[in-house]
Scaffold this motif. Structure first.
Motif, mmCIF file in Angstrom:
data_model
loop_
_atom_site.group_PDB
_atom_site.id
_atom_site.type_symbol
_atom_site.label_atom_id
_atom_site.label_comp_id
_atom_site.label_asym_id
_atom_site.label_seq_id
_atom_site.Cartn_x
_atom_site.Cartn_y
_atom_site.Cartn_z
ATOM 1 N N ILE A 72 0.919 -1.129 -0.186
ATOM 2 C CA ILE A 72 0.114 0.062 0.069
ATOM 3 C C ILE A 72 0.833 1.356 -0.034
ATOM 4 C CG2 ILE A 72 -1.644 1.422 1.333
ATOM 5 C CD1 ILE A 72 -2.837 -1.384 2.301
ATOM 6 N N LEU A 73 1.738 1.349 0.787
ATOM 7 C CA LEU A 73 2.831 2.445 0.905
ATOM 8 C C LEU A 73 3.719 2.494 -0.423
ATOM 9 C CD1 LEU A 73 4.370 4.569 2.258
ATOM 10 C CD2 LEU A 73 6.002 3.052 3.158
ATOM 11 N N LEU A 74 3.866 1.336 -1.076
ATOM 12 C CA LEU A 74 4.570 1.486 -2.480
ATOM 13 C C LEU A 74 3.686 2.009 -3.355
ATOM 14 C CD1 LEU A 74 6.900 0.482 -4.568
ATOM 15 C CD2 LEU A 74 5.866 -1.652 -4.758
ATOM 16 N N VAL A 75 2.359 1.878 -3.413
ATOM 17 C CA VAL A 75 1.496 2.598 -4.442
ATOM 18 C C VAL A 75 1.300 4.049 -4.082
ATOM 19 C CG1 VAL A 75 -0.957 2.452 -5.141
ATOM 20 C CG2 VAL A 75 0.237 0.200 -4.566
ATOM 21 N N ALA A 76 1.334 4.435 -2.907
ATOM 22 C CA ALA A 76 1.175 5.762 -2.610
ATOM 23 C C ALA A 76 2.444 6.556 -2.918
ATOM 24 C CB ALA A 76 1.198 6.051 -0.923
ATOM 25 N N LEU A 77 3.620 5.919 -2.807
ATOM 26 C CA LEU A 77 5.027 6.413 -3.216
ATOM 27 C C LEU A 77 5.247 6.609 -4.496
ATOM 28 C CD1 LEU A 77 7.458 4.909 -0.942
ATOM 29 C CD2 LEU A 77 6.610 7.256 -0.908
ATOM 30 N N ILE A 78 4.850 5.432 -5.486
ATOM 31 C CA ILE A 78 4.672 5.523 -6.905
ATOM 32 C C ILE A 78 3.852 6.560 -7.389
ATOM 33 C CG2 ILE A 78 4.174 4.166 -8.922
ATOM 34 C CD1 ILE A 78 6.842 3.359 -7.579
ATOM 35 N N LEU A 79 2.694 6.687 -6.938
ATOM 36 C CA LEU A 79 1.890 7.867 -7.346
ATOM 37 C C LEU A 79 2.236 9.204 -6.974
ATOM 38 C CD1 LEU A 79 -1.619 6.488 -6.187
ATOM 39 C CD2 LEU A 79 -0.995 6.588 -8.489
ATOM 40 N N SER A 80 2.956 9.278 -5.770
ATOM 41 C CA SER A 80 3.512 10.551 -5.467
ATOM 42 C C SER A 80 4.766 11.178 -6.413
ATOM 43 C CB SER A 80 3.801 10.628 -4.099
ATOM 44 O OG SER A 80 4.494 11.696 -3.662
ATOM 45 N N TYR A 81 5.515 10.007 -6.539
ATOM 46 C CA TYR A 81 6.793 10.383 -7.321
ATOM 47 C C TYR A 81 6.609 10.547 -8.959
ATOM 48 C CZ TYR A 81 9.968 10.587 -3.364
ATOM 49 O OH TYR A 81 10.429 10.868 -2.321
ATOM 50 N N ARG A 82 5.188 9.665 -9.250
ATOM 51 C CA ARG A 82 4.877 10.252 -10.597
ATOM 52 C C ARG A 82 4.479 11.639 -10.810
ATOM 53 N NH1 ARG A 82 0.667 9.287 -14.169
ATOM 54 N NH2 ARG A 82 1.511 8.445 -16.170
ATOM 55 N N GLN A 83 3.874 12.015 -9.907
ATOM 56 C CA GLN A 83 3.383 13.584 -10.009
ATOM 57 C C GLN A 83 4.474 14.371 -9.817
ATOM 58 O OE1 GLN A 83 0.423 13.540 -6.755
ATOM 59 N NE2 GLN A 83 -0.711 11.872 -7.607
#
Length: 609
Positions: A72-83
């Motif tokens: 879940i944290l990985l998904v949040a980090l990927i979405l964040s760093y994509r932005q």
């Protein structure tokens, strides 16, 4: 000789207009910038099990819900760093986000944390890779520190050769590792589904465990989050991508996230199902490979690719550290040397600095991965938390289209990352307390460097309203220190007379006899230059010379004149010849260069043999 060795090691210099050829396509960028994140699969699941093992093997089923939390944290980090990639296409990652949205000092905390983290990336990756090597060949275990240092040297040289060359070489181990683990997971799951895998060696999900606590579960979760180190590297290295760089970087980040999630969840599940327990003598991944395949050729293939990717995961640090150092140096918080491209168009000063710092760390910690990982993870999650928080403020202030969804992703990521930081400091304070010392020291050094550059800029800035043509000069007094009558002195006197009619030669003798002899020979030489002789009672040249220059300068200042010291200096043909001669001339020059309002000119005389 040095130049020839340099050419052999790092190759021919590249022209500035060849920079485009050093950009990475998605395939090479994935290997170069994702090796750190992907390699963490080799030790991330093991870190969870090490914590759970303190209460017994029955607790291993908790690794499954903990792994879900990590994903879940990985998904949040990927979405964040994509932005972040699209919002800050110039690179810089967490440093740029925190600097622009929070405050400069907070940005420097993020930058300092990441710099330390990249040094730890190299140290941890190489140490872990060396552990894999020494596990396979125990006979070399006493030499693990030396092996690790040699590996860092090799990776440093590869990166000095350029991005495309290092990426071409490093891509193979990364993709072979992904293939090896994919086969391990596929075959392992096939055995589970067909009943070939043992079904009674693991505790059932939900089994009560005596001694389990929320504190222990949080500690295991924070340990498992070490598998997320390296996720931010792509956002720091956007300028290394081929155009369109942001789009390619974002795509590569998503692919990396998918591969990391698949490998991590697969290893955690199979380790649980096969009842794998952490051991000081054998890694979890090695035990799992042995359980699935036995000690056959494919088992050794898994071990070999694991060792390779763990070693080469250090390359993520070598890709991201120089670019982050460049961003900090461009803002005048690090030495400007970090903004200079080397012969192969990479930021070679950053590469060399990272290599040396990681070698020091490996030697200090004796290559002990267990002690390095907690400090390493804290160095990652501090900038994670700050970048997520910075993006929250960015969305609140700018309110672009669809900002609510972006805000929610960043808010979830920030809360989880902050929670993990708190857990780290509570549960592993003895391992991570150093970050509370090193990061403030980094920020302090950044400010001192910045103050110096600001002060230098203020002093060197020219007021264009003051016309240079209107400035009047009152002549130039030229002083030529001489040690005797030689070709070197002759050349210097001719040059000095071309500068001014007011030339004074200064001779410093250690005895009255030496002074008398010099005065007789000077008069016979008929130079047309006045000779001043000084007697040095203590055989020192520097003290009487500096006192004489101070006296001349005081008189010249009253007339508005300048003082120039012309230093005769002969240069030997071969470097080792210089060792055979007195170096007093260089010592005098070093002293004179620090004197205020004194111009120093060196007149070299090249020896032919």
């Amino acid at each position: 000789m040095f130049s020839k060795i340099k050419r052999i090691l790092i190759g021919r210099p590249l022209r500035s207009n060849e920079l485009h050829s050093q950009k990475l396509n998605n395939l090479k960028a994935l290997a170069t910038l994702s090796s750190d994140a992907l390699s963490s699969v080799a030790y991330g699941p093991e870190q969870i099990l090490i914590v759970l093992a303190t209460v017994g093997a029955l607790a291993f089923w908790y690794s499954l819900p903990i792994a879900v939390g990590v994903l879940i944290l990985l998904v949040a980090l990927i979405l964040s760093y994509r932005q972040i990639i699209y919002a800050y296409p110039q690179g810089g990652g967490s440093y740029m986000v925190a600097k622009e949205n929070l405050e400069m000092n907070i940005g420097l905390v993020a930058g300092g944390s990441l710099l330390i983290d990249y040094i730890l990336t190299v140290a941890v990756s190489v140490s872990a890779g060396t552990d894999a090597i020494t596990s396979a060949f125990p006979v070399v275990h006493p030499h693990k520190v030396g092996i690790a240092v040699c590996i860092v040297v090799v990776i440093t040289i590869l990166n000095l050769r350029g991005l495309t060359e290092s990426a071409s070489i490093l891509a193979y181990p990364v993709y072979l590792f992904v293939f090896a683990l994919a086969m391990l997971i596929v075959v392992g799951l096939y055995q589970v589904l067909t009943g070939a895998a043992p079904a009674h060696v693991h505790a059932s999900i939900g089994t009560p465990v005596v001694g389990i606590s929320l504190f222990l579960l949080l500690k295991a979760f924070s340990s498992g989050c070490s598998a997320l180190t390296g996720v931010e590297a792509i956002s720091n290295a956007i300028p290394n991508f081929k155009e369109p760089a942001p789009k390619n970087a974002a795509f590569t980040l998503v692919i990396m996230g998918l591969i990391l999630a698949s490998l991590f969840s697969g290893i955690v599940f199979l380790a649980y199902w096969y009842g794998i327990a952490p051991s000081a003598k054998e890694t979890v991944l090695s035990q799992l490979g042995r359980a699935v395949f036995g000690r056959n050729g494919f088992y050794y293939f898994i071990q070999a690719t694991t060792a390779l990717i763990l070693v080469l995961a250090a390359n993520t640090g070598f890709s991201a550290f120089p670019l982050l150092a460049y961003s900090l140096a461009k803002d005048k918080f690090m030495p400007r040397a970090f903004t200079v491209r080397g012969d192969r168009l990479g930021y070679s000063n950053g590469i060399v600095t990272l290599g040396l710092a990681s070698i020091i760390l490996i030697i200090v910690f004796q290559g002990n991965t267990e002690n390095l990982i907690p400090l390493y993870a804290v160095g990652v999650f501090i900038p994670f938390t700050l970048s997520q928080t910075g993006m929250i403020l960015k969305w609140v202030r700018s309110k672009p289209k669809g900002w609510i969804g972006k805000l929610a992703a960043n808010l979830a990521g920030a809360l989880i990352c902050f929670l993990i930081l708190i857990i780290f400091f509570i549960t592993k304070f003895q391992h991570v307390w150093m970050s509370l010392v090193f990061i403030p020291i980094c920020v302090f050094i950044f400010h001192k460097i910045h103050q110096h550059y600001v002060a230098v800029g203020d002093q060197l800035r020219v007021d264009l309203s003051h016309k240079l043509s209107e400035i009047k000069t009152a002549g130039n007094v030229v002083i030529v220190p001489v040690a005797g009558i030689t070709k070197v002195v002759e050349q210097s006197l001719v040059y000095a007379k071309s500068l001014s009619d007011n030339v004074v030669a200064v001779y410093i003798g250690s005895s009255p006899e030496a002074i008398d002899r010099m005065e007789r020979e000077w008069a016979e030489w008929q130079t047309g230059v006045r000779l001043v002789t000084l007697h040095s009672l203590y055989r020192s040249v520097l003290t009487p010379l500096s006192e004489f220059i101070d006296m001349v300068k005081a008189k010249a200042d009253k007339k508005g004149a300048r003082v120039t010291v012309v230093m005769p200096q002969f240069i030997t043909k071969k470097w080792w010849h210089g060792i055979l001669h007195n170096q007093s001339g260089f010592l005098i020059m070093a002293y004179l260069l620090r004197m205020r309002d004194v111009i120093v000119t060196i007149v070299p005389y090249q020896l032919q043999k």
